[in-house]
Motif scaffolding. Structure first.
Motif, PDB file in Angstrom:
ATOM      1  N   ALA A 274       0.623  63.254   7.341  1.00 18.47           N
ATOM      2  CA  ALA A 274       1.048  61.801   7.636  1.00 18.47           C
ATOM      3  C   ALA A 274       1.668  61.055   6.670  1.00 18.47           C
ATOM      4  O   ALA A 274       2.729  60.722   6.654  1.00 18.47           O
ATOM      5  N   ILE A 275       0.773  61.122   5.527  1.00 16.57           N
ATOM      6  CA  ILE A 275       1.118  60.333   4.363  1.00 16.57           C
ATOM      7  C   ILE A 275       2.071  61.188   3.504  1.00 16.57           C
ATOM      8  O   ILE A 275       3.329  60.675   3.108  1.00 16.57           O
ATOM      9  N   ALA A 276       2.204  62.451   3.525  1.00 20.54           N
ATOM     10  CA  ALA A 276       3.316  63.367   2.991  1.00 20.54           C
ATOM     11  C   ALA A 276       4.442  63.063   3.687  1.00 20.54           C
ATOM     12  O   ALA A 276       5.712  62.993   3.235  1.00 20.54           O
ATOM     13  N   ALA A 277       4.561  62.915   5.077  1.00 19.62           N
ATOM     14  CA  ALA A 277       5.824  62.726   5.662  1.00 19.62           C
ATOM     15  C   ALA A 277       6.390  61.143   5.422  1.00 19.62           C
ATOM     16  O   ALA A 277       7.641  61.085   5.134  1.00 19.62           O
ATOM     17  N   ALA A 278       5.341  60.167   5.268  1.00 14.51           N
ATOM     18  CA  ALA A 278       5.866  59.019   4.767  1.00 14.51           C
ATOM     19  C   ALA A 278       6.473  58.960   3.590  1.00 14.51           C
ATOM     20  O   ALA A 278       7.558  58.292   3.020  1.00 14.51           O
ATOM     21  N   LEU A 279       6.030  59.738   2.546  1.00 16.65           N
ATOM     22  CA  LEU A 279       6.547  60.038   0.963  1.00 16.65           C
ATOM     23  C   LEU A 279       7.880  60.561   1.321  1.00 16.65           C
ATOM     24  O   LEU A 279       8.822  60.209   0.429  1.00 16.65           O
ATOM     25  N   GLY A 280       8.258  61.732   2.283  1.00 17.90           N
ATOM     26  CA  GLY A 280       9.612  61.980   2.256  1.00 17.90           C
ATOM     27  C   GLY A 280      10.603  61.181   2.824  1.00 17.90           C
ATOM     28  O   GLY A 280      11.647  61.170   2.286  1.00 17.90           O
ATOM     29  N   SER A 281      10.216  60.486   3.614  1.00 17.95           N
ATOM     30  CA  SER A 281      10.856  59.095   3.880  1.00 17.95           C
ATOM     31  C   SER A 281      11.107  58.258   2.906  1.00 17.95           C
ATOM     32  O   SER A 281      12.419  58.013   2.670  1.00 17.95           O
ATOM     33  N   LEU A 282      10.295  57.769   2.043  1.00 17.75           N
ATOM     34  CA  LEU A 282      10.332  57.056   0.931  1.00 17.75           C
ATOM     35  C   LEU A 282      11.310  57.502  -0.095  1.00 17.75           C
ATOM     36  O   LEU A 282      12.068  56.647  -0.618  1.00 17.75           O
ATOM     37  N   LYS A 283      11.122  58.782  -0.230  1.00 16.53           N
ATOM     38  CA  LYS A 283      11.970  59.305  -1.246  1.00 16.53           C
ATOM     39  C   LYS A 283      13.586  59.080  -1.287  1.00 16.53           C
ATOM     40  O   LYS A 283      14.348  58.948  -2.116  1.00 16.53           O
ATOM     41  N   GLY A 284      14.075  59.049   0.130  1.00 18.98           N
ATOM     42  CA  GLY A 284      15.683  58.719   0.414  1.00 18.98           C
ATOM     43  C   GLY A 284      16.256  57.715  -0.242  1.00 18.98           C
ATOM     44  O   GLY A 284      15.705  56.399  -0.463  1.00 18.98           O
ATOM     45  N   PRO A 285      17.248  57.721  -0.913  1.00 25.03           N
ATOM     46  CA  PRO A 285      18.082  56.628  -1.719  1.00 25.03           C
ATOM     47  C   PRO A 285      18.375  55.533  -0.607  1.00 25.03           C
ATOM     48  O   PRO A 285      18.490  54.248  -1.202  1.00 25.03           O
ATOM     49  N   LYS A 286      18.391  55.742   0.624  1.00 25.06           N
ATOM     50  CA  LYS A 286      18.814  54.420   1.462  1.00 25.06           C
ATOM     51  C   LYS A 286      17.382  53.717   1.732  1.00 25.06           C
ATOM     52  O   LYS A 286      17.566  52.686   2.340  1.00 25.06           O
ATOM     53  N   HIS A 287      16.137  54.177   1.290  1.00 25.95           N
ATOM     54  CA  HIS A 287      14.831  53.549   1.427  1.00 25.95           C
ATOM     55  C   HIS A 287      14.514  53.329   0.075  1.00 25.95           C
ATOM     56  O   HIS A 287      14.515  52.274  -0.522  1.00 25.95           O
TER      57      HIS A 287
END
Length: 460
Positions: A274-287
């Motif tokens: 779950a936390i790795a998935a959140a990290l993948g989202s946060l990495k995005g330049p729009k976030h």
């Protein structure tokens, strides 16, 4: 350049065959914009006014950007509440007492109440005891495969920690809380050690050092202690970094990475996934990557604007940026505007005065004036040139990149610093999702592809 990679393979080459496949993806994958309007689909789960589609309930935080006046919603100065407490009051409280606030905020987000003095002391002790990694983890995991992107290294490390957990799949609240606390405590180590490995193996830096964390130090102090060769920092540097962590710790259930945490947690998966998935989202330049863009944009402005106090010259160059004639030609003034806030982002409001203090300590008050001028000019320019459904103002990313630059933090750690803070909010939301566990989150998508008759291979 040093490298410890025993074998490498080039995955970057795009062959003519791949280009052809990609063209098919674009051609067949494009959905007409009019269909979204026809079927009343709110793209990005937001309406034209930026209001999010209601997908859940939470008690963890609240974002306020509008107020009711005579039965109508009217934009107002932004407010952010953690567990019902105004963030500005929370910051004022710990700043007035001249103490660090991040650990107290983590306690509040996780447990729903502000800690008493003895409870806070005990909680800091728990985090301090967890602030270590498994034996040889740095050597065997982090150093063996250094990455140019510290967010990828952080995600890989989180997933690998699953293998070091004797009870990784147990989603009972005590076990999940234990896992979350360990991740909150170790994120600074994972991020800094990953950056050090990159710096040595891939960036050609000649020295490699690993500092052990000090369990008696706050998260902000430990970050500076771990990152700097001499481990030295001023009290103001540590306090402002602590403030940055507090302001990034949580921001409602609907932001992309936190919503990802809810979605993935609803499937019943383990904490590390779950936390790795959140990290993948946060990495995005729009976030989470926006503050890097802000810093790059200001580097460009500094090169092209001669007088940083000349509002007309600044305005003229911002005009070029908006018209896609300058900087990255995307037509965006980074750090200005937010999906929810319009009049003001309360986090930027809180940050601003402390940023000014740090700029004075660092002798960078001229740079601070440039940021202030852009903050004043950009919203007016954007409003005059764009069709606006709501106002725009500086968001927290506008100043956070400048703060990290003044703290001499490498850009490669900007987004990981966001993660070091936001793991607190992700953990609280994961636990909230599990406590209120019901159906797996599964929104609907409407198919707009017409049905077709199958054709045998020889007749296609």
């Amino acid at each position: 350049m040093n490298s410890n990679r025993t074998h490498e393979r080039d995955y970057s080459q795009i062959t003519p065959q791949i280009s052809n496949y990609a063209e098919k993806c674009v051609t067949k994958g494009k959905i007409e914009s009019a269909l979204y309007i026809e079927h009343k689909v709110n793209r990005g789960l937001r309406d034209l006014n930026g209001k999010g589609v209601l997908t859940g309930l939470t008690e963890i935080s609240e974002i306020v950007s509008k107020t009711q006046i005579n039965g109508e919603e009217v934009p107002c100065p932004g407010k952010l509440f953690y567990r019902g407490y105004d963030v500005e009051d929370l910051v004022s409280g710990f700043m007035k007492d001249n103490r660090f606030g991040f650990e107290e905020i983590v306690y509040l987000l996780l447990f729903g109440e502000l800690p008493k003095a003895d409870e806070l002391s005990d909680f800091k002790g728990v985090l301090g005891s967890y602030r270590s990694l498994p034996e040889s983890f740095v050597r065997d995991i982090i150093m063996k495969a250094p990455s140019s992107d510290s967010m990828n290294s952080l995600a890989r490390s989180v997933l690998t920690l699953y293998s070091y957990d004797n009870n990784p799949d147990d989603t009972s609240i005590p076990n999940v809380l234990r896992q979350c606390l360990q991740l909150i405590a170790t994120f600074p180590l994972l991020a800094v050690y990953s950056y050090n490995s990159y710096n040595y193996y891939l960036n050609g830096h000649r020295s490699f050092f690993i500092h052990e964390p000090d369990p008696k130090l706050s998260t902000a102090e430990n970050l500076l202690h771990l990152l700097r060769i001499d481990s030295k920092y001023t009290p103001l540097e540590a306090k402002i970094l602590d403030l940055a962590l507090v302001l990034h710790a949580e921001h409602g259930g609907g932001n992309n990475s936190t919503f990802t945490t809810h979605v993935v947690s609803s499937s019943g998966t383990d904490t590390y996934s779950a936390i790795a998935a959140a990290l993948g989202s946060l990495k995005g330049p729009k976030h989470g990557g926006a503050n890097i863009k802000v810093r790059a944009m200001f580097d460009d402005i500094k090169k092209n604007v001669k007088d940083w106090d000349d509002e007309e010259e600044i305005s003229a160059y911002l005009q070029k940026i908006l018209q896609k004639q300058a900087f990255d030609k995307a037509g965006l003034v980074y750090g200005i505007g937010h999906a929810v806030y319009s009049v003001s982002d309360p986090r930027a409001t809180v940050f601003r005065s402390f940023v000014k203090s740090l700029s004075e300590e660092k002798g960078l008050d001229r740079e601070y004036r440039l940021y202030s001028n852009v903050e004043k000019i950009a919203p007016e320019l954007i409003a005059s040139q764009r069709k606006m459904y709501k106002g725009v103002s500086a968001n927290i990313d506008f100043y956070s990149g400048f703060v990290y630059e003044m703290l001499e933090l490498p850009p490669e750690l900007y987004t990981p610093l966001f993660a070091i803070a936001r793991i607190a909010g992700w953990s609280a939301h994961r636990i909230e999702e599990l406590v209120n566990s019901g159906k797996i989150i599964r929104p609907a998508y409407m198919n707009v592809q017409s049905r077709r008759e199958y054709k045998p291979l020889e007749t296609r």
